[in-house]
Scaffold this active site. Structure first.
Site, PDB file in Angstrom:
ATOM      1  N   SER A 127      -9.100   1.661   3.917  1.00 23.00           N
ATOM      2  CA  SER A 127      -8.307   2.380   2.941  1.00 23.00           C
ATOM      3  C   SER A 127      -7.337   1.506   2.148  1.00 23.00           C
ATOM      4  O   SER A 127      -6.757   1.960   1.157  1.00 23.00           O
ATOM      5  CB  SER A 127      -7.502   3.473   3.652  1.00 23.00           C
ATOM      6  OG  SER A 127      -6.588   2.921   4.592  1.00 23.00           O
TER       7      SER A 127
ATOM      8  N   LYS B  25       0.842  -1.194   0.000  1.00 22.01           N
ATOM      9  CA  LYS B  25       0.000   0.000   0.000  1.00 22.01           C
ATOM     10  C   LYS B  25       0.880   1.247   0.000  1.00 22.01           C
ATOM     11  O   LYS B  25       1.917   1.284   0.671  1.00 22.01           O
ATOM     12  CB  LYS B  25      -0.885  -0.031   1.244  1.00 22.01           C
ATOM     13  CG  LYS B  25      -1.847   1.128   1.429  1.00 22.01           C
ATOM     14  CD  LYS B  25      -2.596   0.925   2.736  1.00 22.01           C
ATOM     15  CE  LYS B  25      -3.538   2.053   3.062  1.00 22.01           C
ATOM     16  NZ  LYS B  25      -4.178   1.848   4.384  1.00 22.01           N
TER      17      LYS B  25
ATOM     18  N   SER C  27      -9.257  -0.295   8.181  1.00 18.75           N
ATOM     19  CA  SER C  27      -8.700  -0.214   6.828  1.00 18.75           C
ATOM     20  C   SER C  27      -8.089  -1.499   6.303  1.00 18.75           C
ATOM     21  O   SER C  27      -7.732  -1.575   5.132  1.00 18.75           O
ATOM     22  CB  SER C  27      -7.664   0.916   6.755  1.00 18.75           C
ATOM     23  OG  SER C  27      -8.314   2.162   6.776  1.00 18.75           O
TER      24      SER C  27
END
Length: 493
Positions: free
Chosen positions: A148, A72, A172
């Site tokens: 996220s 990420k 997330s």
């Protein structure tokens, strides 16, 4: 290797150790898979193909030697690779070091093949940032991946790679795991270090980790990442043995509480309710004592405390980013909702922040009492199946209101909108934030699907520091109701 997409990371690593496949072959499979699915999914922020090929030629002899994964574009630095955190403000910024957790993944022999899409500053529970555009769910591209860590979730669910790095400050990891049919494990606060750049993020809410397709991969990845670094602000009891050894170990007869209700919201979709009720019956069939119960807490107080801490965290994040790139933040660089949280964070008083921390700590005590009666608490991960892209977009009148506040940031108006947000903003994703506030471990398991084929996750939470118990019961559930053969519409060749 013809069955790459059906293998989890543990199996791939075993084949490398046996000499049945070479790391470069796995890297090429991952690259080909990403190239096949990403034009539809828009999950990748930054390819790292040449670096991955170079790394595959000279790998440490770690437990995941040669296994490809995605990272990420947040929740830790990767040396020499762009870091945007999903914002135009950081375009051009390249860290000069690895975060310790990232370095541990490298030492385990994992190969990073790409950095993945996320909402701006990893704030929202849907990956629809303006910098890269929306990531799309491989089960149905019209729907959200969650957030996220949505880009990582999409690539793993589409089976281009077996593992995806991410972080969890309010769900997330668990939210995209639920939306994309994966395992998302948030460890106990402090289990994974955020050194050397952070002691804590968002007041201790954030835990770094990974998204996987199997419980055993999740356990083994936590083993790789876990452990303190000198100067860490939290001390969590060490694991008695590696979590990988807890997979398949007897869970004992547990006292299980469950609710199909919404913790921080107002309602639950029938499919989310059905998922939890089915999981409760399964746990009872497995020999556990199961009853409907939930902890007591002041919902409105905790939701406001959550948003207060996040706003303060965003304000601090922007100050850090300003130092990294050598320019001041301005509204022109950021999305309206991000800038609004920044303004709130700057207007809050020290007393506001301390009250938020006190509320979270009180919730921790309340849940500790609840977990003296129960070993496990089961909820829907999300209150609704994956939303359609654009469903949570700001309305024109809301955009206009935030534009006015950018020009005239009146404290009373900011607080009034914050109060409105506290009542409405977590309706779709209401069940994950509580465990970020208390620091307890929680995992989302892909136990249900809607008639339309969309994944619906079930969340299990345990006492502080009892990550091992979660692994034992999660692996028991996986064996009783396996999900490995479920394949989304969009999948790597």
């Amino acid at each position: 290797m013809n069955d790459y997409t059906t293998c989890d990371a543990t199996e791939l690593a075993a084949r490398v150790r046996r000499g049945e496949v070479q790391p470069i072959e796995l890297v090429e499979k991952a690259i080909a898979g990403i190239e096949a699915v990403n034009p539809t999914l828009n999950a990748v922020m930054h390819p790292m193909y040449e670096a991955a090929r170079a790394a595959a030629r000279d790998l440490p002899d770690g437990p995941f030697r040669g296994v490809p994964m995605v990272v990420k574009d947040h929740d830790g630095f990767v040396k020499g690779e762009p870091y945007t955190a999903g914002t135009r403000f950081l375009e051009g910024f390249v860290p000069n070091h690895d975060s310790e957790a990232i370095a541990r993944l490298r030492r385990a022999g994992l190969v990073f093949v790409a950095k993945t899409n996320l909402p701006e500053l990893a704030i929202l529970g849907t990956t629809e940032g303006r910098l890269k555009g929306p990531a799309r769910n491989p089960w149905n591209p019209e729907h959200s991946t969650g957030g996220s860590s949505g880009g990582s979730a999409a690539v793993v669910a589409a089976r281009a790679v077996p593992l995806g790095h991410g972080g969890d400050g309010g769900g997330s990891l668990r939210i995209p795991a639920s939306a994309c049919g994966l395992v998302g494990f948030k460890t106990t606060r402090g289990r994974v270090t955020q050194a050397p750049d952070y002691g804590e993020s968002w007041g201790g809410y954030v835990s770094w980790g990974c998204l996987t397709r199997s419980v055993r991969d999740a356990a083994a990845l936590i083993d790789v990442m876990a452990g303190p670094a000198p100067g860490d602000p939290y001390s969590v009891p060490p694991l008695e043995r590696p979590l990988a050894e807890e997979v398949g170990a007897p869970a004992g007869r547990l006292r299980v509480a469950f609710t199909a209700g919404s913790l921080f919201g107002h309602g639950t979709h029938p499919e989310a309710r059905a998922a939890v009720e089915s999981a409760a019956r399964l746990l009872a069939d497995l020999g556990h004592t199961v009853e409907e119960a939930r902890p007591e807490f002041d919902r409105a107080l905790l939701v406001r405390a959550y948003l207060t801490q996040v706003a303060a965290g965003v304000a601090v994040d922007m100050k850090d980013m300003s130092r990294w790139v050598g320019r001041k933040p301005s509204a022109a660089y950021f999305e309206p909702s991000t800038w609004f949280l920044y303004q709130i964070g700057r207007k809050l008083s020290a007393a506001d922040l301390q009250q938020a921390r006190d509320a979270a700590q009180a919730a921790g005590r309340s849940l500790a009492a609840f977990f003296s009666r129960y070993d496990l608490f089961v909820t829907p991960t999300l209150a609704y199946p994956p939303i359609r892209l654009g469903e949570l977009a700001l309305k024109p009148v809301e955009e206009a209101a935030l534009a006015t506040l950018r020009a005239f940031p009146v404290g009373a108006a900011l607080r009034a909108i914050l109060a409105k947000l506290a009542d409405q903003s977590l309706e779709r994703t209401p069940n994950t934030q509580l465990f970020n506030q208390t620091g307890q471990p929680a995992v989302s398991l892909p136990l249900h699907q809607t008639p339309e084929g969309l994944p619906v996750g079930v969340q299990l939470a345990a006492r502080y520091a009892e990550d091992a118990l979660l692994v034992r019961v999660a692996s028991q559930i996986e064996e009783a109701r396996p999900w490995r053969d479920r394949v989304p519409k969009i999948v790597a060749p």
